[in-house]
Design a protein around this motif. Structure first.
Motif, PDB file in Angstrom:
ATOM      1  N   ASP A  21       0.762  -1.423   0.057  1.00  0.00           N
ATOM      2  CA  ASP A  21      -0.344  -0.095   0.089  1.00  0.00           C
ATOM      3  C   ASP A  21       0.933   1.425   0.347  1.00  0.00           C
ATOM      4  O   ASP A  21       0.561   2.214  -0.324  1.00  0.00           O
ATOM      5  CB  ASP A  21      -0.837  -0.085   1.242  1.00  0.00           C
ATOM      6  N   GLN A 109       0.313  -6.738  -0.254  1.00  0.00           N
ATOM      7  CA  GLN A 109      -0.653  -5.744  -0.466  1.00  0.00           C
ATOM      8  C   GLN A 109      -1.276  -5.296   1.435  1.00  0.00           C
ATOM      9  O   GLN A 109      -1.145  -6.419   1.883  1.00  0.00           O
ATOM     10  CB  GLN A 109      -1.986  -6.491  -1.186  1.00  0.00           C
ATOM     11  N   GLY A 110      -1.509  -4.082   1.659  1.00  0.00           N
ATOM     12  CA  GLY A 110      -2.049  -3.700   2.809  1.00  0.00           C
ATOM     13  C   GLY A 110      -1.412  -3.772   3.538  1.00  0.00           C
ATOM     14  O   GLY A 110      -1.354  -3.447   4.289  1.00  0.00           O
TER      15      GLY A 110
END
Ligand code: GTP
Ligand code: SPV
Ligand code: MN
Length: 580
Positions: A21, A109-110
């Motif tokens: 992110d 991701q994240g």
């Protein structure tokens, strides 16, 4: 973010592949550290400890499946399998990249991708080497701040030198079935997936400073070793430096931080390093050593004011504790602390004494080396310190005497290659089983041990002023399973014999395996160890040693033709002396 094109391209490619992110370039500042800690306190990755007794100390609980190094999942991916040797797991590099890159796909991701430039060794030393770790773990970023010269200072040097080791790390989902620690020595690259623990994840440490560095060192003419570095200052104010290799959890930190006992007023120990040593041959023919690290990732169990007061004191503030238990008033607790009692175990469960140990046996502290009251200012010296003695050692209930000395360098290399030790909780697997651990490097040598021994032997051809080589064993046990030697601070008595031998002052008795201290040559005044125990501690039992040499012979056979003939010959000589 950097003028180094290779670095900016690699970060961009990695971000594209792992899809974080955010990207954060670590500058190494205290404010940044504070931010990392605050973030982890918020998401539960860290927990505050009692801030009155332990200011700026935090607890991290690992996933219970992720509490130690994983040697069976660690690979050296050189082009030729023979270069990795029988001492390493090997996969073809192309296959290895494909396998691990698939795991890294979208793995961030994240999460935030941290870019961590670090320098192993004083930032102004020609002996130092730099690396960059990319990770999605803020715990790794915070640990790297404490353990290395991290951030802008390292980036500046990378931009000057051009060269750096690339280390890519992701926690993944911490599933042990999707965990690999892979090294590509020919590409100066590390890829580690699926673990957040110590040597698996803090890539500057074992992955770079030992596995990759040992490979680099062989090509460039230096040595990268699993050794502590310490200064021993005598009452006359002279300091001699010692490097000592003991396997994981076998006493390096404790020896490096030794406090002289009451009987030894006027002596002082200086810590240079507690785990890793890079040595270069100086123009004077001596070996000069630097500690590539700037902090300690040390074993907690057994640490108390009697065994290691400096460690006990230095971890009362600004320390990260991993996998310890807690007392009722939220202080960290571990077995062997000898004060307080645990109410919560290392997994956060109420502790009632029935579910094994309260702290994990491999629970550790992370702390800046600056906090050690015995930290030597020489640790920052760009040329390092000259080494007078090299010590090998292991944890052996039997067979290996308290101390013995090699006849010469070649014999010393045999002594190092012959190190065997009981396994400990520092790696997953069974504990307490004797295994071969040459030079305490079994898990860390980045290439074929046969080539490594040959390289060690070659120093005999380059210098006549090399350190003397010794072997110690603090862990010999009596019939009741009790340690016969008091150890810890009292180990100074053995160091004194060692340094006196280097000076030609102390008496030795020749045995088939080398020189042991002559009767009375180790000062035991004021020590509760009688003459019989001393004799037993220094015993070289011919039957046991013939067996030991036989096992070593079988071990050496697994290296086939590549085993150096000088090592074979040194082994033959000791075996022959034992059968006389
Ligand atoms: P790594 O960080 O894993 O490389 O380990 P290390 O070699 O630095 O080991 P460390 O000094 O942390 O010691 C590991 C364990 O051995 C601790 O529980 C110590 O209390 C214990 N220990 C260290 N020195 C001695 C000694 O002289 N005698 C005895 N009996 N135990 C010791
Ligand atoms: C060791 O296992 O030798 C250590 C701890 O020093 S780790 O950093 O996990 O390698
Ligand atoms: Mn170690």
């Amino acid at each position: 973010m950097t003028t180094n094109r290779a670095l900016s391209d690699w970060v961009a490619q990695t971000a594209n592949h792992t899809q974080p992110d955010r990207i954060h370039w670590c500058d190494g500042s205290d404010i940044e550290y504070r931010g990392l800690v605050d973030g982890m306190l918020k998401d539960g990755m860290l927990q505050e400890l009692n801030q009155k007794t332990h200011p700026n100390c935090y607890l991290h609980r690992s996933n219970p499946q992720d509490v130690a190094r994983v040697e069976h999942l660690t690979f050296i991916c050189s082009h030729s399998q023979a270069d990795a040797g029988p001492n390493n797991n090997w996969i073809d590099p192309q296959e290895a990249h494909a396998k691990i890159d698939a795991l890294f796909k979208d793995s961030m991701q994240g999460r935030t991708l941290y870019v961590i430039p670090y320098c192993m060794g004083p930032s102004d030393s020609p002996l130092s080497r730099c690396g960059v770790e990319i990770t999605d773990s803020p715990y790794v970023a915070a640990n790297m701040k404490l353990m290395t010269r991290m951030g802008n200072v390292a980036l500046k040097r990378i931009e000057q030198d051009g060269e750096f080791v690339k280390g890519l790390h992701s926690m993944g989902d911490l599933n042990p079935d999707r965990r690999f620690i892979m090294h590509f020595p020919e590409e100066l690259t590390i890829k580690s997936f699926g673990s957040g623990y110590g040597g698996n994840a803090l890539l500057g440490k074992k992955c770079h400073a030992l596995r990759i560095a040992s490979w680099q060192a062989k090509r460039e003419g230096w040595l990268a070793e699993h050794m502590l570095i310490m200064g021993v200052e005598n009452p006359q104010g002279e300091t001699h430096y010692i490097a000592a290799a003991f396997p994981s959890a076998c006493g390096k930190t404790n020896l490096a931080m030794l406090i002289p006992p009451e009987s030894h007023r006027g002596w002082k120990i200086w810590t240079i390093g507690d785990d890793i040593c890079w040595m270069h041959l100086g123009e004077d023919g001596r070996l000069w050593a630097i500690n590539p690290e700037a902090g300690f990732f040390g074993v907690l169990p057994g640490t108390n004011p009697k065994t290691n007061k400096n460690a006990y004191d230095m971890i009362t503030h600004d320390t990260i504790f991993t996998n310890v238990a807690l007392t009722r008033d939220n202080r960290p607790w571990w077995e062997g602390l000898k004060e307080g009692s645990p109410v919560v175990d290392w997994q956060g469960r109420p502790y009632d004494g029935r579910n094994g140990t309260a702290a994990h046996p491999n629970s550790r502290f992370t702390v800046s080396a600056q906090q050690n009251p015995g930290y030597s200012p020489k640790s920052e010296d760009p040329s390092g310190v000259p080494i007078s003695a090299i010590i090998f050692g292991g944890r052996r209930a039997d067979v290996a005497p308290l101390v013995y000395e090699a006849r010469n360098w070649i014999h010393g290399v045999l002594m190092g290659a012959g190190v065997a030790s009981e396994t400990t909780a520092a790696a997953t697997g069974r504990v307490g089983v004797v295994r071969r651990d040459p030079m305490a490097m079994k898990p860390f040598c980045g290439y074929n041990f046969a080539d490594y021994w040959n390289y060690w032997l070659s120093f005999a051809d380059k210098s006549t002023t090399l350190p003397k080589i010794f072997h110690v064993n603090w862990f010999r046990q009596d019939k009741d399973g009790k340690f016969m030697w008091p150890g810890f601070g009292e180990n100074l008595r053995v160091l004194r014999w060692i340094l006196d031998r280097c000076d030609g002052k102390a008496r030795g008795r020749e045995t088939a395996i080398g020189y042991v201290p002559a009767s009375g040559a180790i000062d035991t005044r004021g020590l509760d160890v009688d003459a019989d125990t001393m004799r037993a501690l220094l015993e070289v039992n011919p039957d046991k040693w013939r067996n030991e040499m036989q096992i070593l012979d079988e071990y050496f056979s697994s290296y086939g033709e590549r085993l150096p003939s000088r090592l074979r010959e040194a082994h033959r000589q000791v075996a022959a002396a034992l059968s006389r």
